[in-house]
Design a protein around this motif. Structure first.
Motif, PDB file in Angstrom:
ATOM      1  N   UNK A 106       0.845  -1.178   0.000  1.00  0.00           N
ATOM      2  CA  UNK A 106       0.000   0.000   0.000  1.00  0.00           C
ATOM      3  C   UNK A 106       0.887   1.236   0.000  1.00  0.00           C
ATOM      4  N   UNK A 107       0.410   2.302  -0.625  1.00  0.00           N
ATOM      5  CA  UNK A 107       1.220   3.512  -0.725  1.00  0.00           C
ATOM      6  C   UNK A 107       1.502   4.133   0.630  1.00  0.00           C
ATOM      7  N   UNK A 108       0.686   3.790   1.616  1.00  0.00           N
ATOM      8  CA  UNK A 108       0.955   4.313   2.951  1.00  0.00           C
ATOM      9  C   UNK A 108       2.077   3.545   3.655  1.00  0.00           C
ATOM     10  N   UNK A 109       2.604   2.504   3.012  1.00  0.00           N
ATOM     11  CA  UNK A 109       3.735   1.783   3.589  1.00  0.00           C
ATOM     12  C   UNK A 109       4.912   2.734   3.748  1.00  0.00           C
ATOM     13  N   UNK A 110       5.667   2.561   4.786  1.00  0.00           N
ATOM     14  CA  UNK A 110       6.809   3.428   5.028  1.00  0.00           C
ATOM     15  C   UNK A 110       7.991   3.121   4.135  1.00  0.00           C
ATOM     16  N   UNK A 111       9.016   3.963   4.230  1.00  0.00           N
ATOM     17  CA  UNK A 111      10.212   3.794   3.408  1.00  0.00           C
ATOM     18  C   UNK A 111      10.842   2.434   3.618  1.00  0.00           C
ATOM     19  N   UNK A 112      10.913   1.978   4.866  1.00  0.00           N
ATOM     20  CA  UNK A 112      11.565   0.696   5.149  1.00  0.00           C
ATOM     21  C   UNK A 112      10.855  -0.449   4.441  1.00  0.00           C
ATOM     22  N   UNK A 113       9.518  -0.445   4.444  1.00  0.00           N
ATOM     23  CA  UNK A 113       8.771  -1.524   3.812  1.00  0.00           C
ATOM     24  C   UNK A 113       8.947  -1.517   2.297  1.00  0.00           C
ATOM     25  N   UNK A 114       8.944  -0.324   1.701  1.00  0.00           N
ATOM     26  CA  UNK A 114       9.094  -0.221   0.253  1.00  0.00           C
ATOM     27  C   UNK A 114      10.467  -0.699  -0.188  1.00  0.00           C
ATOM     28  N   UNK A 177      13.132  -7.168  13.897  1.00  0.00           N
ATOM     29  CA  UNK A 177      14.466  -6.874  14.416  1.00  0.00           C
ATOM     30  C   UNK A 177      14.379  -6.045  15.687  1.00  0.00           C
ATOM     31  N   UNK A 178      13.500  -5.047  15.689  1.00  0.00           N
ATOM     32  CA  UNK A 178      13.335  -4.200  16.875  1.00  0.00           C
ATOM     33  C   UNK A 178      12.716  -4.980  18.031  1.00  0.00           C
ATOM     34  N   UNK A 179      11.744  -5.819  17.735  1.00  0.00           N
ATOM     35  CA  UNK A 179      11.056  -6.604  18.764  1.00  0.00           C
ATOM     36  C   UNK A 179      12.000  -7.556  19.480  1.00  0.00           C
ATOM     37  N   UNK A 180      12.889  -8.194  18.700  1.00  0.00           N
ATOM     38  CA  UNK A 180      13.776  -9.209  19.271  1.00  0.00           C
ATOM     39  C   UNK A 180      15.176  -8.670  19.590  1.00  0.00           C
ATOM     40  N   UNK A 181      15.390  -7.396  19.264  1.00  0.00           N
ATOM     41  CA  UNK A 181      16.692  -6.748  19.493  1.00  0.00           C
ATOM     42  C   UNK A 181      17.805  -7.538  18.791  1.00  0.00           C
ATOM     43  N   UNK A 182      17.592  -7.764  17.504  1.00  0.00           N
ATOM     44  CA  UNK A 182      18.593  -8.413  16.664  1.00  0.00           C
ATOM     45  C   UNK A 182      18.741  -7.588  15.391  1.00  0.00           C
ATOM     46  N   UNK A 183      19.751  -7.870  14.609  1.00  0.00           N
ATOM     47  CA  UNK A 183      19.985  -7.086  13.403  1.00  0.00           C
ATOM     48  C   UNK A 183      19.012  -7.489  12.303  1.00  0.00           C
ATOM     49  N   UNK A 184      18.805  -6.572  11.359  1.00  0.00           N
ATOM     50  CA  UNK A 184      17.947  -6.855  10.218  1.00  0.00           C
ATOM     51  C   UNK A 184      18.512  -8.012   9.401  1.00  0.00           C
ATOM     52  N   UNK A 191      14.638 -15.876   8.226  1.00  0.00           N
ATOM     53  CA  UNK A 191      13.514 -16.058   7.312  1.00  0.00           C
ATOM     54  C   UNK A 191      13.888 -16.957   6.136  1.00  0.00           C
ATOM     55  N   UNK A 192      15.108 -16.812   5.655  1.00  0.00           N
ATOM     56  CA  UNK A 192      15.569 -17.693   4.583  1.00  0.00           C
ATOM     57  C   UNK A 192      15.586 -19.148   5.060  1.00  0.00           C
TER      58      UNK A 192
END
Length: 229
Positions: A106-114, A177-184, A191-192
């Motif tokens: 959705x266009x309201x998605x933030x920069x990170x999501x895009x 990453x923020x929730x678990x305090x780990x790197x992106x 996920x892979x």
């Protein structure tokens, strides 16, 4: 290597906004802008970008037609297409994914999501907006309400299972990453591994598995996770 992106949208301000997001992100840049569907197809075929960001409703050819022409099953050399639209409609989602799109935001998605969707497309993965993922899961649950037996052995580690549950709640990689305090990067590695172990194509498949395992108590928790975003 720089990721080359074409932006296709009939609104000039939207194209400018997407260009700013892409050009401000490390390792990617916009190489062309198209104001209608015919121009989008011609530009992508000429420039061969790594990813095309395409709106649904455009003059001359709509985004679904553009997607079929650039990424459809019969296309010899497909281009990765990510739909970016204001139209939050399940029919559009299903049609776009069937047409060959590897992302729907959705266009309201933030920069990170895009930017995450662009990188996922280049990596051969699919990323669907968390808000839409939640709804797709709700539809899946209505069709298949029987959860997997609790005694079934899980192929995932405890950390991977935790991440699968967060995906099912609608969290983006950045949120996880923020929730678990780990790197992106660590999230992406997990996920892979998860998609490989589960034999699914993308985060929607991960979330369906999490639902089927009963990792979340009820649908209200899916919606609560969605509302927070």
């Amino acid at each position: 290597m720089t990721i080359r992106v074409v932006v296709a949208d009939d609104q000039d301000r939207v194209r400018r906004g997407l260009r700013r997001i892409v050009d401000a992100s490390s390792g990617m840049r916009v190489v062309g802008e198209a104001a209608d569907g015919v121009q989008a197809v011609m530009m992508c075929r000429a420039l061969r970008p790594d990813v095309a960001l395409v709106d649904i409703r455009m003059p001359r050819r709509n985004g679904l037609e553009v997607t079929r022409l650039l990424a459809g099953a019969t296309v010899a050399e497909p281009i990765r297409v990510v739909i970016v639209t204001t139209f939050d409609d399940d029919e559009y989602v299903h049609a776009a994914l069937r047409a060959g799109a590897c992302g729907f935001l959705l266009k309201r998605s933030g920069q990170a999501m895009i930017t995450e969707a662009i990188r996922a497309a280049v990596a051969g993965e699919a990323l669907v907006s968390p808000a839409i993922t939640v709804r797709l899961l709700d539809q899946f649950a209505a069709r298949s309400p029987v959860a997997a037996a609790a005694s079934d052995a899980s192929p995932l580690s405890p950390r991977e299972t935790e991440i699968a549950g967060l995906v099912a709640r609608g969290l983006s990689n950045t949120d996880i990453a923020a929730e678990l305090v780990i790197s992106l990067g660590t999230v992406k590695t997990h996920l892979t591994n998860i998609t490989g172990k589960l034999g699914v194509a993308n985060r929607v498949g991960i979330a369906v598995w999490a639902w089927d395992r009963g990792l979340l108590a009820d649908r209200e928790r899916f919606w609560a996770g969605d509302a927070e975003r």
